[in-house]
Design a protein around this motif. Sequence first.
Motif, PDB file in Angstrom:
ATOM      1  N   GLU A 155       1.503 -12.639  -2.485  1.00 51.78           N
ATOM      2  CA  GLU A 155       1.858 -13.082  -3.828  1.00 51.78           C
ATOM      3  C   GLU A 155       0.632 -13.395  -4.672  1.00 51.78           C
ATOM      4  O   GLU A 155       0.657 -13.232  -5.895  1.00 51.78           O
ATOM      5  CB  GLU A 155       2.750 -14.328  -3.752  1.00 51.78           C
ATOM      6  CG  GLU A 155       4.095 -14.085  -3.083  1.00 51.78           C
ATOM      7  CD  GLU A 155       4.932 -15.355  -3.010  1.00 51.78           C
ATOM      8  OE1 GLU A 155       4.433 -16.412  -3.464  1.00 51.78           O
ATOM      9  OE2 GLU A 155       6.057 -15.301  -2.488  1.00 51.78           O
ATOM     10  N   SER A 156      -0.436 -13.845  -4.053  1.00 48.67           N
ATOM     11  CA  SER A 156      -1.622 -14.245  -4.819  1.00 48.67           C
ATOM     12  C   SER A 156      -2.504 -13.068  -5.191  1.00 48.67           C
ATOM     13  O   SER A 156      -3.149 -13.091  -6.248  1.00 48.67           O
ATOM     14  CB  SER A 156      -2.428 -15.262  -4.019  1.00 48.67           C
ATOM     15  OG  SER A 156      -2.895 -14.702  -2.806  1.00 48.67           O
ATOM     16  N   VAL A 157      -2.560 -12.042  -4.350  1.00 51.68           N
ATOM     17  CA  VAL A 157      -3.474 -10.916  -4.622  1.00 51.68           C
ATOM     18  C   VAL A 157      -3.150 -10.209  -5.936  1.00 51.68           C
ATOM     19  O   VAL A 157      -4.058  -9.909  -6.719  1.00 51.68           O
ATOM     20  CB  VAL A 157      -3.479  -9.933  -3.434  1.00 51.68           C
ATOM     21  CG1 VAL A 157      -4.185  -8.632  -3.814  1.00 51.68           C
ATOM     22  CG2 VAL A 157      -4.168 -10.566  -2.233  1.00 51.68           C
ATOM     23  N   GLU A 218      -2.652  -4.888   6.861  1.00 45.77           N
ATOM     24  CA  GLU A 218      -2.735  -5.992   5.908  1.00 45.77           C
ATOM     25  C   GLU A 218      -3.640  -5.629   4.727  1.00 45.77           C
ATOM     26  O   GLU A 218      -3.336  -5.950   3.574  1.00 45.77           O
ATOM     27  CB  GLU A 218      -3.266  -7.250   6.608  1.00 45.77           C
ATOM     28  CG  GLU A 218      -3.252  -8.507   5.766  1.00 45.77           C
ATOM     29  CD  GLU A 218      -1.871  -9.132   5.611  1.00 45.77           C
ATOM     30  OE1 GLU A 218      -1.748 -10.113   4.857  1.00 45.77           O
ATOM     31  OE2 GLU A 218      -0.926  -8.622   6.239  1.00 45.77           O
ATOM     32  N   LEU A 219      -4.761  -4.966   4.999  1.00 46.11           N
ATOM     33  CA  LEU A 219      -5.647  -4.522   3.913  1.00 46.11           C
ATOM     34  C   LEU A 219      -4.911  -3.588   2.963  1.00 46.11           C
ATOM     35  O   LEU A 219      -5.039  -3.698   1.737  1.00 46.11           O
ATOM     36  CB  LEU A 219      -6.886  -3.821   4.491  1.00 46.11           C
ATOM     37  CG  LEU A 219      -7.976  -4.697   5.094  1.00 46.11           C
ATOM     38  CD1 LEU A 219      -9.054  -3.828   5.733  1.00 46.11           C
ATOM     39  CD2 LEU A 219      -8.594  -5.593   4.026  1.00 46.11           C
ATOM     40  N   ALA A 220      -4.127  -2.668   3.516  1.00 45.93           N
ATOM     41  CA  ALA A 220      -3.403  -1.726   2.665  1.00 45.93           C
ATOM     42  C   ALA A 220      -2.237  -2.397   1.945  1.00 45.93           C
ATOM     43  O   ALA A 220      -2.007  -2.156   0.756  1.00 45.93           O
ATOM     44  CB  ALA A 220      -2.895  -0.563   3.519  1.00 45.93           C
ATOM     45  N   TYR A 221      -1.530  -3.255   2.663  1.00 45.93           N
ATOM     46  CA  TYR A 221      -0.343  -3.905   2.089  1.00 45.93           C
ATOM     47  C   TYR A 221      -0.707  -4.827   0.931  1.00 45.93           C
ATOM     48  O   TYR A 221       0.010  -4.903  -0.071  1.00 45.93           O
ATOM     49  CB  TYR A 221       0.378  -4.680   3.190  1.00 45.93           C
ATOM     50  CG  TYR A 221       1.592  -5.437   2.715  1.00 45.93           C
ATOM     51  CD1 TYR A 221       2.745  -4.771   2.318  1.00 45.93           C
ATOM     52  CD2 TYR A 221       1.580  -6.831   2.678  1.00 45.93           C
ATOM     53  CE1 TYR A 221       3.853  -5.463   1.897  1.00 45.93           C
ATOM     54  CE2 TYR A 221       2.692  -7.532   2.245  1.00 45.93           C
ATOM     55  CZ  TYR A 221       3.822  -6.845   1.861  1.00 45.93           C
ATOM     56  OH  TYR A 221       4.929  -7.538   1.415  1.00 45.93           O
ATOM     57  N   ALA A 225      -7.478  -2.115  -0.758  1.00 42.93           N
ATOM     58  CA  ALA A 225      -8.152  -0.822  -0.608  1.00 42.93           C
ATOM     59  C   ALA A 225      -7.447   0.200  -1.485  1.00 42.93           C
ATOM     60  O   ALA A 225      -6.225   0.145  -1.668  1.00 42.93           O
ATOM     61  CB  ALA A 225      -8.157  -0.384   0.851  1.00 42.93           C
ATOM     62  N   GLN A 226      -8.221   1.153  -1.993  1.00 41.53           N
ATOM     63  CA  GLN A 226      -7.664   2.166  -2.880  1.00 41.53           C
ATOM     64  C   GLN A 226      -8.337   3.510  -2.601  1.00 41.53           C
ATOM     65  O   GLN A 226      -9.430   3.571  -2.021  1.00 41.53           O
ATOM     66  CB  GLN A 226      -7.861   1.779  -4.351  1.00 41.53           C
ATOM     67  CG  GLN A 226      -7.144   0.518  -4.777  1.00 41.53           C
ATOM     68  CD  GLN A 226      -7.410   0.139  -6.222  1.00 41.53           C
ATOM     69  OE1 GLN A 226      -8.267   0.739  -6.873  1.00 41.53           O
ATOM     70  NE2 GLN A 226      -6.695  -0.860  -6.723  1.00 41.53           N
ATOM     71  N   VAL A 229     -10.522   5.189   0.612  1.00 38.41           N
ATOM     72  CA  VAL A 229     -10.625   4.052   1.530  1.00 38.41           C
ATOM     73  C   VAL A 229      -9.238   3.662   2.031  1.00 38.41           C
ATOM     74  O   VAL A 229      -9.054   3.349   3.213  1.00 38.41           O
ATOM     75  CB  VAL A 229     -11.313   2.864   0.838  1.00 38.41           C
ATOM     76  CG1 VAL A 229     -11.363   1.661   1.769  1.00 38.41           C
ATOM     77  CG2 VAL A 229     -12.707   3.244   0.390  1.00 38.41           C
ATOM     78  N   LEU A 230      -8.261   3.707   1.148  1.00 42.65           N
ATOM     79  CA  LEU A 230      -6.888   3.386   1.544  1.00 42.65           C
ATOM     80  C   LEU A 230      -6.378   4.404   2.557  1.00 42.65           C
ATOM     81  O   LEU A 230      -5.728   4.033   3.551  1.00 42.65           O
ATOM     82  CB  LEU A 230      -5.983   3.358   0.306  1.00 42.65           C
ATOM     83  CG  LEU A 230      -4.491   3.146   0.561  1.00 42.65           C
ATOM     84  CD1 LEU A 230      -4.240   1.800   1.245  1.00 42.65           C
ATOM     85  CD2 LEU A 230      -3.703   3.222  -0.749  1.00 42.65           C
ATOM     86  N   ASP A 231      -6.664   5.682   2.326  1.00 39.14           N
ATOM     87  CA  ASP A 231      -6.228   6.699   3.287  1.00 39.14           C
ATOM     88  C   ASP A 231      -6.862   6.463   4.653  1.00 39.14           C
ATOM     89  O   ASP A 231      -6.198   6.600   5.692  1.00 39.14           O
ATOM     90  CB  ASP A 231      -6.609   8.092   2.772  1.00 39.14           C
ATOM     91  CG  ASP A 231      -5.860   8.449   1.488  1.00 39.14           C
ATOM     92  OD1 ASP A 231      -4.776   7.878   1.266  1.00 39.14           O
ATOM     93  OD2 ASP A 231      -6.378   9.279   0.716  1.00 39.14           O
TER      94      ASP A 231
END
Length: 329
Positions: A155-157, A218-221, A225-226, A229-231
């Motif tokens: 919620e904060s991100v 967790e990084l992706a959710y 990351a975009q 890097v996300l892939d």
Amino acid sequence: MINKLLFSGALVFESLSWAMIFREPTLLEGMLYIVLPHAVACILLALALWMFLPMRYKSPVPWAPLFLFSIAFFIPLLGMIGVIFSVFPALYLQRKREEQVWQATGVPGLPFRPLERRHSPMFQDGGLQDVLFLATDPERRLNALLATRRMPSHESVPILKLALRDPADDVRLLAYSMLDQKESGINHRIERLLDRLGKSDDESPEATHVGLARWYWELAYLGLAQGSVLDHILGQARKHAEQSLALQSNPEVHLLAGRIALEQGDLSAARTSFKHAETGGIRFEKIAPFLAEAAFAAGQYEEVPRLLARLPQHALSRPPFADLARYWL
């Protein structure tokens, strides 16, 4: 002293008025020798009694003394006697006032502005996103960011990422620092698990793979990351989830692998993982939203309401499924 003179004058004029009644006066004599002395006596009596009254009964002027005069003047014979015997006992034989344990007050009107205002409030009316959008004071926007520390990361991100476009440098720097802190914490956990995985004395490699899959996810959710890097992160999360399942089957890991595959767009693998998760004991209500998402992504729109209908009614009546239920069901 003046009260005694007023009462004495009233008694004299009233006695003259009564004395003339027994002489059978004419109409003119009656007006001059009966009515006029009676009126003067009533005026003197009204003034004398009015001066005896408590302050709260003396107003409004002239209506309070005029009321006493009217009673004495317009009630023949007994008017003056009645006024005297009604006022004096009330003045000298008052009832004792009991102690009042509460005070009745009227309902106050709402103020136009707050009666008390803090200089640096931590929380604001409305959502934190509204504060970032609408607050003109940079300090208020900074306080809104600090309040996100008490919120879950998912919620904060989004609020912190919104603050990266703030016109104030301090707000942008604080938002970037807080996002970097969250990302660094996750990366630190991933590094520790990778170090453990590389050691030969790791007693539960399947648990280590699960931990790596969850933290990569967790990084992706969280949207930290975009792009490419996300892939890469999704690929690492899926690889470790599959390696964990190869060592030990776990319905929760099947569900995680299905969510990762769904995020990658591999709908077939996602559905297979969700099926294994349901077979392993995961409740269908927990899997149904992801199956509905997969059906929607595949263009199978008729499957979406059928899957959502299998959710419990209490889940459909509150976010995040309330709006979906209104549209699809």
